[in-house]
Write a protein that holds these residues in place. Structure first.
Motif, PDB file in Angstrom:
ATOM      1  N   SER A 178       0.846  -1.182   0.000  1.00  0.00           N
ATOM      2  CA  SER A 178       0.000   0.000   0.000  1.00  0.00           C
ATOM      3  C   SER A 178       0.890   1.243   0.000  1.00  0.00           C
ATOM      4  O   SER A 178       1.556   1.527   0.991  1.00  0.00           O
ATOM      5  CB  SER A 178      -0.881  -0.030   1.258  1.00  0.00           C
ATOM      6  N   PRO A 179       0.936   1.981  -1.111  1.00  0.00           N
ATOM      7  CA  PRO A 179       1.828   3.155  -1.150  1.00  0.00           C
ATOM      8  C   PRO A 179       1.415   4.199  -0.119  1.00  0.00           C
ATOM      9  O   PRO A 179       0.218   4.439   0.084  1.00  0.00           O
ATOM     10  CB  PRO A 179       1.618   3.710  -2.567  1.00  0.00           C
ATOM     11  N   GLN A 180       2.404   4.793   0.527  1.00  0.00           N
ATOM     12  CA  GLN A 180       2.134   5.822   1.541  1.00  0.00           C
ATOM     13  C   GLN A 180       2.774   7.132   1.115  1.00  0.00           C
ATOM     14  O   GLN A 180       3.962   7.164   0.804  1.00  0.00           O
ATOM     15  CB  GLN A 180       2.744   5.404   2.889  1.00  0.00           C
ATOM     16  N   PRO A 181       2.008   8.213   1.114  1.00  0.00           N
ATOM     17  CA  PRO A 181       2.615   9.504   0.765  1.00  0.00           C
ATOM     18  C   PRO A 181       3.535   9.989   1.880  1.00  0.00           C
ATOM     19  O   PRO A 181       3.503   9.480   2.994  1.00  0.00           O
ATOM     20  CB  PRO A 181       1.408  10.430   0.617  1.00  0.00           C
ATOM     21  N   ILE A 182       4.349  10.959   1.550  1.00  0.00           N
ATOM     22  CA  ILE A 182       5.181  11.616   2.560  1.00  0.00           C
ATOM     23  C   ILE A 182       4.380  12.789   3.110  1.00  0.00           C
ATOM     24  O   ILE A 182       3.772  13.539   2.345  1.00  0.00           O
ATOM     25  CB  ILE A 182       6.507  12.096   1.921  1.00  0.00           C
ATOM     26  N   PHE A 185      -3.536  10.593  -6.661  1.00  0.00           N
ATOM     27  CA  PHE A 185      -2.987  11.844  -7.185  1.00  0.00           C
ATOM     28  C   PHE A 185      -1.490  11.761  -6.902  1.00  0.00           C
ATOM     29  O   PHE A 185      -1.087  11.627  -5.744  1.00  0.00           O
ATOM     30  CB  PHE A 185      -3.651  13.013  -6.455  1.00  0.00           C
ATOM     31  N   VAL A 186      -0.674  11.782  -7.955  1.00  0.00           N
ATOM     32  CA  VAL A 186       0.739  11.441  -7.780  1.00  0.00           C
ATOM     33  C   VAL A 186       1.626  12.629  -8.161  1.00  0.00           C
ATOM     34  O   VAL A 186       1.808  12.936  -9.344  1.00  0.00           O
ATOM     35  CB  VAL A 186       1.098  10.185  -8.606  1.00  0.00           C
ATOM     36  N   VAL A 187       2.148  13.303  -7.141  1.00  0.00           N
ATOM     37  CA  VAL A 187       2.990  14.499  -7.299  1.00  0.00           C
ATOM     38  C   VAL A 187       4.157  14.383  -6.323  1.00  0.00           C
ATOM     39  O   VAL A 187       3.955  14.195  -5.133  1.00  0.00           O
ATOM     40  CB  VAL A 187       2.191  15.784  -7.009  1.00  0.00           C
ATOM     41  N   GLY A 211       3.181  19.955   3.295  1.00  0.00           N
ATOM     42  CA  GLY A 211       1.930  19.267   3.026  1.00  0.00           C
ATOM     43  C   GLY A 211       2.196  17.812   2.707  1.00  0.00           C
ATOM     44  O   GLY A 211       3.106  17.206   3.253  1.00  0.00           O
ATOM     45  N   THR A 212       1.393  17.265   1.833  1.00  0.00           N
ATOM     46  CA  THR A 212       1.454  15.849   1.514  1.00  0.00           C
ATOM     47  C   THR A 212       1.874  15.691   0.065  1.00  0.00           C
ATOM     48  O   THR A 212       1.362  16.386  -0.806  1.00  0.00           O
ATOM     49  CB  THR A 212       0.067  15.228   1.738  1.00  0.00           C
ATOM     50  N   TYR A 213       2.827  14.778  -0.193  1.00  0.00           N
ATOM     51  CA  TYR A 213       3.263  14.551  -1.568  1.00  0.00           C
ATOM     52  C   TYR A 213       3.710  13.110  -1.737  1.00  0.00           C
ATOM     53  O   TYR A 213       3.908  12.382  -0.770  1.00  0.00           O
ATOM     54  CB  TYR A 213       4.358  15.540  -1.978  1.00  0.00           C
ATOM     55  N   GLY A 214       3.869  12.713  -3.019  1.00  0.00           N
ATOM     56  CA  GLY A 214       4.158  11.314  -3.320  1.00  0.00           C
ATOM     57  C   GLY A 214       2.893  10.681  -3.880  1.00  0.00           C
ATOM     58  O   GLY A 214       2.102  11.347  -4.554  1.00  0.00           O
ATOM     59  N   TRP A 215       2.691   9.401  -3.589  1.00  0.00           N
ATOM     60  CA  TRP A 215       1.483   8.699  -4.028  1.00  0.00           C
ATOM     61  C   TRP A 215       0.370   9.010  -3.021  1.00  0.00           C
ATOM     62  O   TRP A 215       0.393   8.514  -1.896  1.00  0.00           O
ATOM     63  CB  TRP A 215       1.749   7.197  -4.094  1.00  0.00           C
ATOM     64  N   ILE A 216      -0.578   9.847  -3.415  1.00  0.00           N
ATOM     65  CA  ILE A 216      -1.635  10.291  -2.508  1.00  0.00           C
ATOM     66  C   ILE A 216      -2.942   9.619  -2.918  1.00  0.00           C
ATOM     67  O   ILE A 216      -3.416   9.787  -4.047  1.00  0.00           O
ATOM     68  CB  ILE A 216      -1.793  11.822  -2.571  1.00  0.00           C
ATOM     69  N   THR A 217      -3.530   8.860  -1.993  1.00  0.00           N
ATOM     70  CA  THR A 217      -4.796   8.197  -2.281  1.00  0.00           C
ATOM     71  C   THR A 217      -5.917   9.227  -2.361  1.00  0.00           C
ATOM     72  O   THR A 217      -5.987  10.142  -1.546  1.00  0.00           O
ATOM     73  CB  THR A 217      -5.092   7.189  -1.154  1.00  0.00           C
ATOM     74  N   THR A 218      -6.805   9.063  -3.384  1.00  0.00           N
ATOM     75  CA  THR A 218      -7.977   9.927  -3.508  1.00  0.00           C
ATOM     76  C   THR A 218      -9.224   9.058  -3.392  1.00  0.00           C
ATOM     77  O   THR A 218      -9.128   7.829  -3.290  1.00  0.00           O
ATOM     78  CB  THR A 218      -7.997  10.651  -4.861  1.00  0.00           C
ATOM     79  N   ALA A 243       1.519   8.947 -12.087  1.00  0.00           N
ATOM     80  CA  ALA A 243       0.618   7.871 -12.504  1.00  0.00           C
ATOM     81  C   ALA A 243      -0.741   8.187 -11.873  1.00  0.00           C
ATOM     82  O   ALA A 243      -1.378   7.339 -11.270  1.00  0.00           O
ATOM     83  CB  ALA A 243       1.140   6.512 -12.057  1.00  0.00           C
ATOM     84  N   THR A 244      -1.160   9.434 -12.036  1.00  0.00           N
ATOM     85  CA  THR A 244      -2.425   9.867 -11.442  1.00  0.00           C
ATOM     86  C   THR A 244      -3.579   9.097 -12.074  1.00  0.00           C
ATOM     87  O   THR A 244      -3.647   8.964 -13.297  1.00  0.00           O
ATOM     88  CB  THR A 244      -2.574  11.388 -11.631  1.00  0.00           C
ATOM     89  N   LEU A 245      -4.457   8.558 -11.245  1.00  0.00           N
ATOM     90  CA  LEU A 245      -5.521   7.705 -11.779  1.00  0.00           C
ATOM     91  C   LEU A 245      -6.818   7.900 -11.002  1.00  0.00           C
ATOM     92  O   LEU A 245      -6.818   8.298  -9.834  1.00  0.00           O
ATOM     93  CB  LEU A 245      -5.068   6.244 -11.759  1.00  0.00           C
TER      94      LEU A 245
END
Ligand SMILES: [Zn+2]
Length: 470
Positions: free
Chosen positions: A143-147, A166-168, A154-161, A236-238
């Protein structure tokens, strides 16, 4: 990166994490073993971010196969990384945060590995010779975890929506979804193969190489960024998206996608992104990539990131200024990239000045007026205490890096005149297309193009903790 709130941001929490594990990444079993001489470094050599990126090799290509289940927030993935050893390597590191590793191979031979913090150390069956080209393959899942840097960045990396991700990743969040040499000093080309539940869209950099294929309730999207790209710009925003595709007036492919919540932004984002891309092509030089566009997702990031070919806008309807900013980054930051984070004003100062130029182009306000408004701030204003030419690792995205960086360019334009200034900007892009840049290189080119001695101007604007004299 552009903020909707222009908040000062800092990396304090992140640095605290790094500071806890300064020696972990080396993973040398015992210092006495001579094998350590052949070990790749756990950092790429940026003293401000000692464990970001890695030493001993140079990545040419990332091939990423991702299968994401938003319901379970689970990623099943395989990465194939083509690289060249820049020294003899008995072992080398990649950056990867979290995940269970299924297996690692180097040139199709099983390799052993160890992990410590976000450092993944790969030990090939045979040491790699200096100059050898090799491919490392890694399967991983989890399960990817954002930083999260709640107080500042704030929050960045692989962000669950609510419907996907949302991947920034600026500055170092690529490692939250793929094993990477996660620092802008190492650019590479990318291929993406992203599988999502049918009905969702996966968006990555560059262009689609084939029509999406659906089978068994899943759809696979393939994207290719054929130009060199730094890792923090990969996406890889999806999720659920409405798309509009076409070409700009000058003929550049233009793809815009918006979360259904932002349906009303679709046409304007498409039109303005096309206009801005075409206009910057006349000001900065030819557009460096094969497509342009933008994505609005429903994650309320409060910022946008200039992801290569597809800026990501986090949960707001972008105005012309921020679109102009993110698309200017396609030249400043994406085609021309910093080798060290301390030179970040070369990205943000230029993109901010581009906002001023866009407003000037649209007849809204002169850059001189914007400059004057900022210059009128009192001598005690924090803008004057933070020299933008040396971005601080604990406060990388400080307003000064943006605003005083832009003021530096305006002061330069005033000093050398419009003719020399815009010749310089085009020459700067032409000379370093797809490469790396430093502040010293920019100063040298500015002096060459203008024929003027500019040390004092740059020193006062970039490196002194006080307001430059008028
Ligand atoms: Zn920016």
């Amino acid at each position: 990166m552009g903020s909707t709130r222009r908040i000062a941001v800092s990396l304090t929490a992140l640095l605290a994490v790094i500071a806890c594990s300064p020696s972990d990444g080396a993973a040398a079993p015992t210092p006495a073993k001579p094998v350590a001489e052949d070990a790749g470094a756990p950092g790429i050599g940026d003293a401000d971010f000692p464990l970001d990126g890695n030493g001993g090799y140079d990545v040419a290509h990332y091939g990423l196969r991702l299968d994401y289940d938003p319901g379970k927030r689970h990623l099943n993935a395989a990465a194939a990384i083509q690289a060249k050893a820049t020294q003899r390597l008995s072992r080398f590191n990649l950056d990867l945060a979290g995940f269970d590793i299924g297996g690692v191979s180097v040139d199709a031979r099983e390799a052993t590995y160890s992990r410590s913090g976000d450092e993944l150390t790969v030990i090939p069956a045979q040491p790699l010779a200096k100059g050898a080209k090799f491919t490392v393959k890694i399967t991983y899942s989890g399960s990817p975890q954002p930083i999260k840097d709640a107080t500042n960045l704030g929050t960045y990396g692989w962000i669950t929506t609510s419907d996907g991700a949302f991947v920034v990743c600026e500055p170092n969040g690529a490692k939250t979804w793929f094993p990477a040499n996660d620092h802008p000093a190492d650019k590479a080309r990318f291929d993406f193969e992203i599988t999502v539940p049918q009905g969702l869209t996966a968006l990555a950099n560059g262009e689609m190489t084939a029509k999406p294929e659906t089978s068994g309730g899943k759809t696979t999207f393939t994207w290719r960024e054929k130009h060199p790209m730094v890792t923090y710009l990969a996406t890889a925003t999806l999720g659920r998206f409405e798309l509009r595709e076409g070409r700009t007036t000058s003929g550049i492919a233009n793809l815009v996608a918006v979360d259904p919540e932002f349906r009303s932004s679709l046409d304007r984002l498409y039109t303005v992104s096309g206009q801005v891309t075409d206009y910057w092509s006349t000001v900065f030089g030819p557009y460096p990539f094969s497509s342009t566009g933008g994505v609005v997702d429903n994650f309320p990031a409060g910022y946008a990131l200039e992801n290569q070919t597809k800026p990501m806008y986090g949960g707001f309807d972008p105005d012309e200024g921020i679109i102009a900013h993110e698309l200017a980054h396609q030249w400043f930051g994406n085609s021309l990239s910093v080798r060290r984070w301390r030179d970040l004003w070369l990205n943000e100062g230029f993109a901010t000045y581009a906002e001023w130029l866009w407003h000037e182009h649209r007849g809204k306000s002169r850059a001189q007026q914007v400059f004057d408004n900022f210059y009128a701030r009192p001598a005690t204003d924090p803008l004057w205490g933070y020299p933008p030419g040396r971005a601080k690792p604990k406060d990388l995205f400080n307003e000064s890096v943006y605003t005083r960086g832009a003021m530096t360019l305006h002061a330069l334009r005033t000093e050398i005149g419009d003719g020399a200034f815009f010749r310089l900007i085009r020459q700067w892009n032409a000379d370093h297309r797809y490469g790396h840049v430093t502040t010293a290189q920019f100063v040298a080119l500015a002096e060459k193009v203008s024929g003027k001695q500019l040390d004092r101007l740059f020193d006062a604007w970039l490196f002194q903790p006080r307001r430059p004299a008028a």
